[in-house]
Design a protein around this motif. Structure first.
Motif, PDB file in Angstrom:
ATOM      1  N   LEU A   7      38.456  13.164 -94.588  1.00 29.22           N
ATOM      2  CA  LEU A   7      39.345  12.797 -93.498  1.00 29.22           C
ATOM      3  C   LEU A   7      39.327  11.283 -93.320  1.00 29.22           C
ATOM      4  O   LEU A   7      38.318  10.634 -93.617  1.00 29.22           O
ATOM      5  CB  LEU A   7      38.907  13.474 -92.194  1.00 29.22           C
TER       6      LEU A   7
ATOM      7  N   PHE B 154      38.721   7.355 -95.195  1.00 24.31           N
ATOM      8  CA  PHE B 154      38.194   8.166 -96.280  1.00 24.31           C
ATOM      9  C   PHE B 154      36.841   7.645 -96.770  1.00 24.31           C
ATOM     10  O   PHE B 154      36.678   6.449 -97.020  1.00 24.31           O
ATOM     11  CB  PHE B 154      39.201   8.218 -97.421  1.00 24.31           C
TER      12      PHE B 154
ATOM     13  N   CYS C 213      47.289  15.168-100.485  1.00 25.56           N
ATOM     14  CA  CYS C 213      46.586  14.063 -99.857  1.00 25.56           C
ATOM     15  C   CYS C 213      45.103  14.430 -99.756  1.00 25.56           C
ATOM     16  O   CYS C 213      44.731  15.593 -99.952  1.00 25.56           O
ATOM     17  CB  CYS C 213      47.169  13.767 -98.482  1.00 25.56           C
TER      18      CYS C 213
ATOM     19  N   VAL D  31      36.183  18.366 -97.219  1.00 24.64           N
ATOM     20  CA  VAL D  31      37.517  17.756 -97.197  1.00 24.64           C
ATOM     21  C   VAL D  31      37.387  16.365 -96.595  1.00 24.64           C
ATOM     22  O   VAL D  31      36.768  16.199 -95.540  1.00 24.64           O
ATOM     23  CB  VAL D  31      38.503  18.611 -96.372  1.00 24.64           C
TER      24      VAL D  31
ATOM     25  N   THR E 149      40.027  20.404 -88.364  1.00 26.51           N
ATOM     26  CA  THR E 149      40.704  19.134 -88.163  1.00 26.51           C
ATOM     27  C   THR E 149      41.388  18.671 -89.437  1.00 26.51           C
ATOM     28  O   THR E 149      41.115  19.165 -90.532  1.00 26.51           O
ATOM     29  CB  THR E 149      39.712  18.056 -87.698  1.00 26.51           C
ATOM     30  N   GLY E 150      42.267  17.674 -89.281  1.00 27.49           N
ATOM     31  CA  GLY E 150      42.961  17.101 -90.425  1.00 27.49           C
ATOM     32  C   GLY E 150      44.447  17.382 -90.384  1.00 27.49           C
ATOM     33  O   GLY E 150      44.884  18.410 -89.886  1.00 27.49           O
ATOM     34  N   GLY E 151      45.224  16.427 -90.916  1.00 27.56           N
ATOM     35  CA  GLY E 151      46.671  16.595 -90.961  1.00 27.56           C
ATOM     36  C   GLY E 151      47.331  16.238 -89.643  1.00 27.56           C
ATOM     37  O   GLY E 151      46.675  16.053 -88.621  1.00 27.56           O
TER      38      GLY E 151
ATOM     39  N   GLU F  18      43.223  15.049 -97.328  1.00 25.86           N
ATOM     40  CA  GLU F  18      42.973  16.104 -96.349  1.00 25.86           C
ATOM     41  C   GLU F  18      43.284  17.503 -96.880  1.00 25.86           C
ATOM     42  O   GLU F  18      42.892  18.499 -96.273  1.00 25.86           O
ATOM     43  CB  GLU F  18      43.791  15.858 -95.080  1.00 25.86           C
ATOM     44  N   ASN F  19      43.997  17.578 -97.998  1.00 24.71           N
ATOM     45  CA  ASN F  19      44.413  18.871 -98.546  1.00 24.71           C
ATOM     46  C   ASN F  19      43.719  19.231 -99.853  1.00 24.71           C
ATOM     47  O   ASN F  19      44.170  20.123-100.579  1.00 24.71           O
ATOM     48  CB  ASN F  19      45.934  18.894 -98.748  1.00 24.71           C
TER      49      ASN F  19
END
Length: 266
Positions: free
Chosen positions: A74, A77, A131, A72, A9-11, A133-134
């Motif tokens: 998400l 935050f 960001c 990470v 998940t994410g992005g 998420e990355n």
């Protein structure tokens, strides 16, 4: 683990299309995948072990990369990702990326994406989308960067400014409360990021203005997606306050420019 692998998940761009299969991640390949993979491999050869290693491309237009283990953040935050030590480690990781990127020649024939690229260009390939998420964390410290899809040539300071937008965050308090813990001091955190990176005095003086420039580029990126009818961006724009939010944000940045500059230099 399903037949498709474990969905990650994410992005927004590749939501629902990224899967982990053991030690690999498989995801839609960017248009410039071959040039980007060559760049990532060159980073690894020069000692940067904090990014995925390309494994190859599939016949159906997907890419395989090594999986980077860790945590990470998400949205909304969590507090652990917004500590000052976590922020400083993001700055330090960015400095490592930029120092090694400086030793890797930019492929001037590649079609690097212009979505979030530095409009002034530059001598290194910037990530452009650091960001939360990355960024991969282990034991509360940033150890790796993922999702280089928007990487393009630019100034190191541009990449720092883009990172500041997401990690400080460089958002007016009303906008920040949607995804970030309450009470974050933007001026103090901007200094923490700059210190973690080891930003020079000259770059510190320029950083608030470059953040404003980066914010304008990000607004243009969203505007193009909305004009194209992208449902994800249409929904996000509506849920996050529309263009009034962007107006408020940009006004806030200009009004606080001197405060940010003083925090960075004093």
């Amino acid at each position: 683990m399903t037949a498709e692998g474990e969905a990650l998940t994410g992005g927004m761009a590749n939501a629902g299309a990224v899967f982990r299969r053991g030690e690999w991640v498989e995801r839609p390949a960017p248009r410039n995948a071959r040039a980007l993979h060559a760049h990532l491999l060159a980073l690894r050869e020069h000692g940067f072990d904090a990014a995925p290693v390309p494994v190859g491309l599939t016949a159906d237009g997907r890419e395989r990369l090594t999986f980077m283990p860790g945590d990470v953040a998400l949205p909304p935050f969590p507090d652990w990702a917004m500590t000052r030590s976590a922020l400083a480690s993001v700055g330090s990781l960015m400095r490592r990326l930029h120092e090694i990127s400086a030793a890797v020649a930019v492929d001037t024939r590649a079609e690097w994406p212009g979505d979030l690229a530095d409009p002034e260009g530059g001598p290194i390939v910037c990530h452009n989308d650091v960001c939360p998420e990355n960024v991969v964390f282990r034991d509360g410290r940033a150890v790796a960067l993922i999702d280089f899809d928007l990487a393009a040539p630019g100034r190191a300071l541009w990449d720092v400014a883009m990172t500041a937008r997401y990690w400080v965050p460089m958002l007016d308090p009303g906008s920040a409360t949607a995804f970030y813990p309450h009470g974050l001091d933007a001026a103090v955190r901007l200094r923490v990021l700059a210190d973690g990176y080891g930003l020079s005095a000259g770059d510190r003086a320029e950083l608030p203005g470059v953040v404003e420039q980066a914010t304008e580029v990000c607004r243009g990126f969203v505007a193009r997606r909305v004009a194209d009818g992208d449902p994800l961006y249409l929904q996000a724009l509506a849920e996050r306050g529309g263009w009034e939010r962007w107006d408020r944000l940009q006004t806030w940045l200009v009004a606080n420019r001197e405060t940010f500059t003083a925090a960075l230099l004093n």
